[in-house]
Scaffold this motif. Structure first.
Motif, mmCIF file in Angstrom:
data_model
loop_
_atom_site.group_PDB
_atom_site.id
_atom_site.type_symbol
_atom_site.label_atom_id
_atom_site.label_comp_id
_atom_site.label_asym_id
_atom_site.label_seq_id
_atom_site.Cartn_x
_atom_site.Cartn_y
_atom_site.Cartn_z
ATOM 1 N N ASN A 43 -85.219 8.463 54.639
ATOM 2 C CA ASN A 43 -85.621 7.166 55.170
ATOM 3 C C ASN A 43 -85.450 6.072 54.122
ATOM 4 O O ASN A 43 -86.300 5.203 53.959
ATOM 5 C CB ASN A 43 -87.073 7.203 55.639
ATOM 6 N N ALA A 44 -84.333 6.135 53.409
ATOM 7 C CA ALA A 44 -84.086 5.204 52.315
ATOM 8 C C ALA A 44 -82.694 4.615 52.421
ATOM 9 O O ALA A 44 -81.829 5.113 53.140
ATOM 10 C CB ALA A 44 -84.250 5.908 50.975
ATOM 11 N N CYS A 45 -82.468 3.534 51.688
ATOM 12 C CA CYS A 45 -81.179 2.875 51.641
ATOM 13 C C CYS A 45 -80.632 2.954 50.226
ATOM 14 O O CYS A 45 -81.379 2.832 49.249
ATOM 15 C CB CYS A 45 -81.314 1.415 52.067
ATOM 16 N N LEU A 46 -79.332 3.153 50.124
ATOM 17 C CA LEU A 46 -78.686 3.347 48.835
ATOM 18 C C LEU A 46 -77.530 2.371 48.670
ATOM 19 O O LEU A 46 -76.799 2.092 49.618
ATOM 20 C CB LEU A 46 -78.152 4.781 48.698
ATOM 21 N N ALA A 47 -77.358 1.880 47.449
ATOM 22 C CA ALA A 47 -76.221 1.029 47.108
ATOM 23 C C ALA A 47 -75.744 1.445 45.726
ATOM 24 O O ALA A 47 -76.556 1.635 44.815
ATOM 25 C CB ALA A 47 -76.616 -0.445 47.127
ATOM 26 N N PRO A 48 -74.436 1.601 45.523
ATOM 27 C CA PRO A 48 -73.928 2.128 44.254
ATOM 28 C C PRO A 48 -73.699 1.042 43.207
ATOM 29 O O PRO A 48 -73.423 -0.110 43.527
ATOM 30 C CB PRO A 48 -72.593 2.756 44.668
ATOM 31 N N ILE A 49 -73.824 1.448 41.961
ATOM 32 C CA ILE A 49 -73.453 0.583 40.849
ATOM 33 C C ILE A 49 -73.110 1.478 39.660
ATOM 34 O O ILE A 49 -73.885 2.348 39.293
ATOM 35 C CB ILE A 49 -74.564 -0.423 40.486
ATOM 36 N N GLU A 50 -71.915 1.292 39.135
ATOM 37 C CA GLU A 50 -71.475 2.011 37.935
ATOM 38 C C GLU A 50 -71.714 3.512 38.046
ATOM 39 O O GLU A 50 -72.185 4.160 37.113
ATOM 40 C CB GLU A 50 -72.172 1.431 36.702
ATOM 41 N N GLY A 51 -71.409 4.072 39.214
ATOM 42 C CA GLY A 51 -71.498 5.514 39.403
ATOM 43 C C GLY A 51 -72.846 6.051 39.798
ATOM 44 O O GLY A 51 -72.985 7.247 40.059
ATOM 45 N N ASP A 52 -73.859 5.205 39.861
ATOM 46 C CA ASP A 52 -75.200 5.628 40.270
ATOM 47 C C ASP A 52 -75.587 4.972 41.586
ATOM 48 O O ASP A 52 -75.155 3.862 41.881
ATOM 49 C CB ASP A 52 -76.239 5.255 39.209
ATOM 50 N N ASP A 53 -76.400 5.674 42.359
ATOM 51 C CA ASP A 53 -76.942 5.115 43.599
ATOM 52 C C ASP A 53 -78.315 4.525 43.330
ATOM 53 O O ASP A 53 -79.219 5.240 42.901
ATOM 54 C CB ASP A 53 -77.052 6.189 44.685
#
Length: 303
Positions: A43-53
């Protein structure tokens, strides 16, 4: 108790303590990873940056989406959203709370006694977000300033360095929600039954968050013309389409939206893997698939 049984009893108690401590440490590590945005959660939202979520829960993502929509309406750059999200994470954990230090309330913990408005006004997230941006844009060279410096110039916090810890999360969600990172923001949400209430909820939120955006209602879905939004710093239709599409995903935990399509890619709620997929690989209602196939650049289909 005999001498022969006492050592065993003590050893048993020691093992219980050690195991309990191990479980506690594990729980703390998981909690810290979630807090710094490095591990996914249901029940979460993820967005990537520099290889990490980076991770936000559905409520937090919904508030971040509002901050981005307000910035787009005001034609502010993605940097403003990074600063707003990082600030609100530190002040309220990105939640619209009705309590805080002294008379602080709301997403940014703004204080009525310091001229931010009444409690009722500050508890309106649209008002408080605009109030934050109203001050931010008056700061000289704010776009080039460090996130913690820009946030501090607005907030006047007793812990100014604390904002920096949330910069990566702010950057990740700002990039996706302003359309610069395409097909980047996904939410892992439980399936929801199709409902006319969800269509109405999405339409109402579009009007609240973006203020002016062209929307057409069809049988069970909406067609959103993202090119009707202010062009901002990048007038490309596809970028504005991705901004609205990923806003729709980030708010889906609240609105109940189940399908979002733009630029030949689809996100579907409750899928086995939270991801954007090409239309040919997505299981969509026939009316939605037809609308998506015929959509012009910058059009978003939400069902």
């Amino acid at each position: 108790m005999s001498r022969s049984t006492r050592p065993r009893s003590c050893l048993g108690r020691l093992l219980v303590v050690v195991l309990g401590f191990g479980l506690l440490v594990t729980a703390v590590v998981v909690a810290l990873r979630l807090a710094d945005g490095s591990a996914p959660a249901s029940n979460a939202c993820l967005a990537p940056i520099e290889g990490d979520d980076m991770v936000l829960d559905a409520e937090q993502a919904d508030n971040a989406a509002l901050m981005s929509a307000v910035a787009l309406h005001r034609e502010l750059p993605a940097r403003s959203v990074t600063i707003a999200v990082a600030t609100a994470m530190q002040e309220s954990q990105l939640r619209n709370i009705d309590y805080g230090d002294r008379d602080s309330v709301g997403l940014f913990q703004q204080r009525p006694s310091q001229g931010w408005g009444t409690v009722e006004q500050i508890m309106d997230p649209v008002y408080s977000t605009n109030a934050f941006y109203d001050v931010l844009v008056t700061i000289e060279s704010w776009e080039d300033a460090e996130v913690t410096d820009a946030a501090q110039d607005v907030q006047r916090s007793a812990f100014p360095e604390a904002y920096a810890q949330h910069e990566n999360r702010g950057r990740a969600f700002a990039s996706a929600l302003t359309g610069y990172s395409e097909a980047a923001l996904v939410c892992e949400l439980e399936p929801a039954e199709a409902s006319a209430d969800a269509v109405t909820a999405v339409r109402d939120r579009l009007a609240r968050d973006f203020v002016e955006v062209a929307v057409q209602e069809r049988a069970g879905h909406l067609l959103v013309d993202a090119t009707s939004l202010p062009p901002g710093l990048e007038p490309a239709p596809a970028r504005r389409g991705w901004a609205v599409a990923q806003w729709a995903v980030a708010t889906a935990g609240v609105t109940g939206a189940s399908v979002v399509v733009t630029d030949g890619q689809a996100w579907t709620r409750g899928a086995a893997e939270a991801a954007w997929r090409p239309l040919a690989e997505a299981e969509l209602p026939s009316a939605v698939a037809e609308a998506a196939a015929a959509a012009a650049p910058g059009t978003v289909v939400i069902a």
